[in-house]
Design a protein around this motif. Structure first.
Motif, PDB file in Angstrom:
ATOM      1  N   ALA A 187      22.746  90.934 -51.522  1.00  0.00           N
ATOM      2  CA  ALA A 187      21.767  92.363 -51.745  1.00  0.00           C
ATOM      3  C   ALA A 187      21.113  92.594 -50.543  1.00  0.00           C
ATOM      4  CB  ALA A 187      20.903  93.050 -52.721  1.00  0.00           C
ATOM      5  N   THR A 188      20.350  91.191 -50.272  1.00  0.00           N
ATOM      6  CA  THR A 188      18.876  91.316 -48.808  1.00  0.00           C
ATOM      7  C   THR A 188      19.952  91.941 -47.118  1.00  0.00           C
ATOM      8  OG1 THR A 188      18.010  89.555 -49.904  1.00  0.00           O
ATOM      9  CG2 THR A 188      17.945  90.082 -47.295  1.00  0.00           C
ATOM     10  N   ILE A 189      20.772  90.529 -47.516  1.00  0.00           N
ATOM     11  CA  ILE A 189      22.183  91.527 -46.622  1.00  0.00           C
ATOM     12  C   ILE A 189      21.973  92.866 -46.001  1.00  0.00           C
ATOM     13  CG2 ILE A 189      24.449  91.092 -45.305  1.00  0.00           C
ATOM     14  CD1 ILE A 189      23.673  88.084 -45.829  1.00  0.00           C
ATOM     15  N   TYR A 190      22.439  93.326 -47.225  1.00  0.00           N
ATOM     16  CA  TYR A 190      23.042  94.967 -46.975  1.00  0.00           C
ATOM     17  C   TYR A 190      21.462  95.789 -46.694  1.00  0.00           C
ATOM     18  CZ  TYR A 190      23.436  99.663 -49.420  1.00  0.00           C
ATOM     19  OH  TYR A 190      23.332 100.764 -49.249  1.00  0.00           O
ATOM     20  N   LEU A 191      20.211  94.730 -46.771  1.00  0.00           N
ATOM     21  CA  LEU A 191      19.573  96.234 -46.739  1.00  0.00           C
ATOM     22  C   LEU A 191      19.221  96.075 -45.618  1.00  0.00           C
ATOM     23  CD1 LEU A 191      16.618  94.885 -49.395  1.00  0.00           C
ATOM     24  CD2 LEU A 191      18.181  97.244 -49.328  1.00  0.00           C
ATOM     25  N   HIS A 192      19.548  95.161 -44.555  1.00  0.00           N
ATOM     26  CA  HIS A 192      19.304  94.442 -43.599  1.00  0.00           C
ATOM     27  C   HIS A 192      20.312  95.627 -42.449  1.00  0.00           C
ATOM     28  CE1 HIS A 192      15.645  91.879 -43.377  1.00  0.00           C
ATOM     29  NE2 HIS A 192      16.083  90.593 -43.574  1.00  0.00           N
ATOM     30  N   LEU A 193      21.853  95.403 -42.875  1.00  0.00           N
ATOM     31  CA  LEU A 193      22.316  96.024 -42.347  1.00  0.00           C
ATOM     32  C   LEU A 193      22.321  97.379 -42.316  1.00  0.00           C
ATOM     33  CD1 LEU A 193      26.143  93.452 -43.320  1.00  0.00           C
ATOM     34  CD2 LEU A 193      23.993  93.365 -41.041  1.00  0.00           C
ATOM     35  N   GLU A 194      22.220  98.429 -43.012  1.00  0.00           N
ATOM     36  CA  GLU A 194      22.032  99.890 -43.236  1.00  0.00           C
ATOM     37  C   GLU A 194      20.725  99.948 -42.743  1.00  0.00           C
ATOM     38  OE1 GLU A 194      24.034 101.132 -45.137  1.00  0.00           O
ATOM     39  OE2 GLU A 194      25.458  99.478 -44.659  1.00  0.00           O
TER      40      GLU A 194
ATOM     41  N   LYS B 223      21.227  91.123 -36.765  1.00  0.00           N
ATOM     42  CA  LYS B 223      20.830  89.405 -36.381  1.00  0.00           C
ATOM     43  C   LYS B 223      19.807  88.907 -37.440  1.00  0.00           C
ATOM     44  CE  LYS B 223      17.976  89.006 -32.925  1.00  0.00           C
ATOM     45  NZ  LYS B 223      17.604  87.972 -31.581  1.00  0.00           N
ATOM     46  N   LYS B 224      19.061  89.578 -38.111  1.00  0.00           N
ATOM     47  CA  LYS B 224      17.859  88.382 -39.670  1.00  0.00           C
ATOM     48  C   LYS B 224      19.013  88.192 -40.699  1.00  0.00           C
ATOM     49  CE  LYS B 224      14.473  92.377 -38.533  1.00  0.00           C
ATOM     50  NZ  LYS B 224      13.593  92.828 -38.940  1.00  0.00           N
ATOM     51  N   ILE B 225      20.339  88.317 -40.437  1.00  0.00           N
ATOM     52  CA  ILE B 225      21.343  88.216 -41.679  1.00  0.00           C
ATOM     53  C   ILE B 225      21.304  86.520 -41.171  1.00  0.00           C
ATOM     54  CG2 ILE B 225      22.144  90.464 -41.867  1.00  0.00           C
ATOM     55  CD1 ILE B 225      24.632  89.658 -41.095  1.00  0.00           C
ATOM     56  N   LYS B 226      21.500  85.930 -40.437  1.00  0.00           N
ATOM     57  CA  LYS B 226      21.993  84.487 -39.871  1.00  0.00           C
ATOM     58  C   LYS B 226      21.311  83.731 -41.088  1.00  0.00           C
ATOM     59  CE  LYS B 226      22.634  81.613 -36.542  1.00  0.00           C
ATOM     60  NZ  LYS B 226      22.357  81.140 -34.916  1.00  0.00           N
ATOM     61  N   PRO B 227      20.088  83.362 -41.173  1.00  0.00           N
ATOM     62  CA  PRO B 227      19.161  83.143 -42.026  1.00  0.00           C
ATOM     63  C   PRO B 227      19.034  82.840 -43.560  1.00  0.00           C
ATOM     64  CG  PRO B 227      17.701  84.419 -40.909  1.00  0.00           C
ATOM     65  CD  PRO B 227      18.690  84.613 -40.443  1.00  0.00           C
ATOM     66  N   ILE B 228      19.896  84.093 -43.427  1.00  0.00           N
ATOM     67  CA  ILE B 228      20.703  84.443 -45.639  1.00  0.00           C
ATOM     68  C   ILE B 228      21.346  83.796 -45.359  1.00  0.00           C
ATOM     69  CG2 ILE B 228      20.544  86.496 -46.933  1.00  0.00           C
ATOM     70  CD1 ILE B 228      18.755  87.728 -44.914  1.00  0.00           C
ATOM     71  N   MET B 229      22.045  83.868 -44.482  1.00  0.00           N
ATOM     72  CA  MET B 229      23.688  83.467 -44.883  1.00  0.00           C
ATOM     73  C   MET B 229      23.744  82.322 -45.330  1.00  0.00           C
ATOM     74  SD  MET B 229      26.573  84.173 -41.890  1.00  0.00           S
ATOM     75  CE  MET B 229      25.555  83.420 -40.178  1.00  0.00           C
ATOM     76  N   LYS B 230      22.899  81.788 -44.516  1.00  0.00           N
ATOM     77  CA  LYS B 230      23.129  79.812 -44.965  1.00  0.00           C
ATOM     78  C   LYS B 230      22.696  79.719 -46.158  1.00  0.00           C
ATOM     79  CE  LYS B 230      21.750  78.601 -40.121  1.00  0.00           C
ATOM     80  NZ  LYS B 230      21.153  77.802 -38.908  1.00  0.00           N
ATOM     81  N   LYS B 231      22.397  80.272 -46.785  1.00  0.00           N
ATOM     82  CA  LYS B 231      21.502  80.553 -48.735  1.00  0.00           C
ATOM     83  C   LYS B 231      23.013  80.791 -49.702  1.00  0.00           C
ATOM     84  CE  LYS B 231      16.706  81.040 -47.340  1.00  0.00           C
ATOM     85  NZ  LYS B 231      15.676  82.526 -47.584  1.00  0.00           N
ATOM     86  N   ILE B 232      23.795  81.586 -48.987  1.00  0.00           N
ATOM     87  CA  ILE B 232      24.992  81.512 -50.004  1.00  0.00           C
ATOM     88  C   ILE B 232      26.103  80.743 -50.171  1.00  0.00           C
ATOM     89  CG2 ILE B 232      26.774  82.816 -50.303  1.00  0.00           C
ATOM     90  CD1 ILE B 232      26.086  84.768 -47.547  1.00  0.00           C
ATOM     91  N   ASP B 233      25.264  80.210 -51.530  1.00  0.00           N
ATOM     92  CA  ASP B 233      26.971  79.344 -52.271  1.00  0.00           C
ATOM     93  C   ASP B 233      27.940  79.290 -52.283  1.00  0.00           C
ATOM     94  OD1 ASP B 233      23.799  78.025 -52.638  1.00  0.00           O
ATOM     95  OD2 ASP B 233      23.486  78.747 -54.377  1.00  0.00           O
ATOM     96  N   ASP B 234      27.690  80.434 -52.637  1.00  0.00           N
ATOM     97  CA  ASP B 234      29.094  80.653 -52.836  1.00  0.00           C
ATOM     98  C   ASP B 234      30.298  80.726 -51.060  1.00  0.00           C
ATOM     99  OD1 ASP B 234      31.659  83.031 -52.786  1.00  0.00           O
ATOM    100  OD2 ASP B 234      32.133  82.257 -54.637  1.00  0.00           O
ATOM    101  N   GLN B 235      31.273  79.376 -51.165  1.00  0.00           N
ATOM    102  CA  GLN B 235      31.542  79.987 -49.504  1.00  0.00           C
ATOM    103  C   GLN B 235      32.679  81.068 -49.390  1.00  0.00           C
ATOM    104  OE1 GLN B 235      31.631  76.681 -47.867  1.00  0.00           O
ATOM    105  NE2 GLN B 235      33.161  78.086 -46.806  1.00  0.00           N
ATOM    106  N   THR B 236      32.601  81.655 -50.575  1.00  0.00           N
ATOM    107  CA  THR B 236      33.991  82.485 -50.626  1.00  0.00           C
ATOM    108  C   THR B 236      33.578  83.955 -49.875  1.00  0.00           C
ATOM    109  OG1 THR B 236      35.842  82.885 -51.722  1.00  0.00           O
ATOM    110  CG2 THR B 236      35.169  84.612 -50.976  1.00  0.00           C
ATOM    111  N   LEU B 237      31.677  84.028 -50.611  1.00  0.00           N
ATOM    112  CA  LEU B 237      30.903  85.051 -50.230  1.00  0.00           C
ATOM    113  C   LEU B 237      30.104  84.975 -48.572  1.00  0.00           C
ATOM    114  CD1 LEU B 237      28.994  86.266 -52.798  1.00  0.00           C
ATOM    115  CD2 LEU B 237      30.795  87.301 -51.919  1.00  0.00           C
ATOM    116  N   ARG B 238      29.801  83.221 -48.721  1.00  0.00           N
ATOM    117  CA  ARG B 238      29.410  82.713 -46.786  1.00  0.00           C
ATOM    118  C   ARG B 238      30.835  83.545 -45.758  1.00  0.00           C
ATOM    119  NH1 ARG B 238      27.818  76.710 -46.356  1.00  0.00           N
ATOM    120  NH2 ARG B 238      26.345  77.185 -48.133  1.00  0.00           N
ATOM    121  N   ASN B 239      31.708  82.619 -46.218  1.00  0.00           N
ATOM    122  CA  ASN B 239      32.574  83.304 -44.844  1.00  0.00           C
ATOM    123  C   ASN B 239      33.202  84.386 -45.107  1.00  0.00           C
ATOM    124  OD1 ASN B 239      33.542  80.274 -45.148  1.00  0.00           O
ATOM    125  ND2 ASN B 239      35.552  80.461 -46.479  1.00  0.00           N
ATOM    126  N   LYS B 240      32.778  85.516 -45.552  1.00  0.00           N
ATOM    127  CA  LYS B 240      32.648  86.915 -45.391  1.00  0.00           C
ATOM    128  C   LYS B 240      32.365  87.522 -44.699  1.00  0.00           C
ATOM    129  CE  LYS B 240      35.569  88.255 -49.049  1.00  0.00           C
ATOM    130  NZ  LYS B 240      36.844  88.507 -48.678  1.00  0.00           N
TER     131      LYS B 240
END
Length: 224
Positions: A35-42, A115-132
């Protein structure tokens, strides 16, 4: 003597990042990091909303310069009518340079947000979501890298155009040197065309991958 050779003008139309036409709605099942990544990308996508406007202006200027150059080709080297046409071409060149800078500012601002999504990406526990998310981040970086190549080559072309216009104003043009400049110009434009196609490919890929990520993160939308 009339000059020989032709310049092939490449019209560059970028595919821009698609901004969602919907708004994010709170949902317990939604992944909070996505959801946070969504806000940055949009937000990044919205920053590119004016990009098409500048591109249209750029393409119109390039078409205008091409017409001016064609007019020059139809004149003799010693013709005094060449000078005012070259002045118009230089004026168009200056406008083109300013538009390229504005375009670059837009892409830079968009990239800095995305590129602000990079540090957020590291917090994703679900491996599938992290890979996506990694796929989205890779598309963002590749798209940006290609754009910078386009930007740098465009600036080089402006310098080359200025050199060409100055050369055309001379009255003792050597046809061999002239033809070399035309060939280089056309080669650079071919390279620009290839880079543009790569940029558009990565943009389409990015748009597709980010929507896949949103769905995987259980984000829900409602119309604005």
């Amino acid at each position: 003597m009339k000059k020989k050779g032709t310049i092939k003008t490449i019209v560059l139309i970028f595919v821009i990042v698609t901004a969602s036409i919907t708004i994010l709605v709170g949902c317990e099942s939604a992944n909070k990091e996505i959801a946070t990544i969504y806000l940055h990308l949009e937000k990044a996508a919205n920053k590119e909303s004016s990009l098409s406007k500048y591109q249209n202006e750029l393409n119109n200027l390039q078409k205008e310069e091409n017409k001016l150059y064609t007019s020059i080709l139809n004149l003799k080297v010693t013709s005094k009518k060449i000078d005012p046409i070259l002045d118009k071409a230089r004026e168009s060149l200056q406008k083109r340079q300013k538009l390229i800078q504005k375009e670059n500012t837009i892409i830079e601002n968009s990239y800095n947000e995305a590129k602000k999504i990079k540090p957020i990406m590291k917090k994703i526990d679900d491996q599938t979501l992290r890979n996506k998310t990694k796929k989205v981040a890779n598309s963002i970086n590749k798209r940006y890298e290609i754009y910078k190549k386009i930007y740098n080559l465009s600036n080089e072309n402006i310098k080359a155009d200025q050199k060409l216009y100055n050369y055309l104003q001379q009255k003792n043009i050597h046809i061999t040197n002239y033809d070399k400049q035309i060939k280089k110009f056309n080669k650079d434009n071919k390279q620009l065309k290839d880079l543009k196609e790569q940029f558009n490919l990565y943009t389409k890929q990015y748009n597709k991958e980010k929507m896949t990520l949103y769905k995987a993160g259980n984000l829900k939308w409602s119309s604005k």
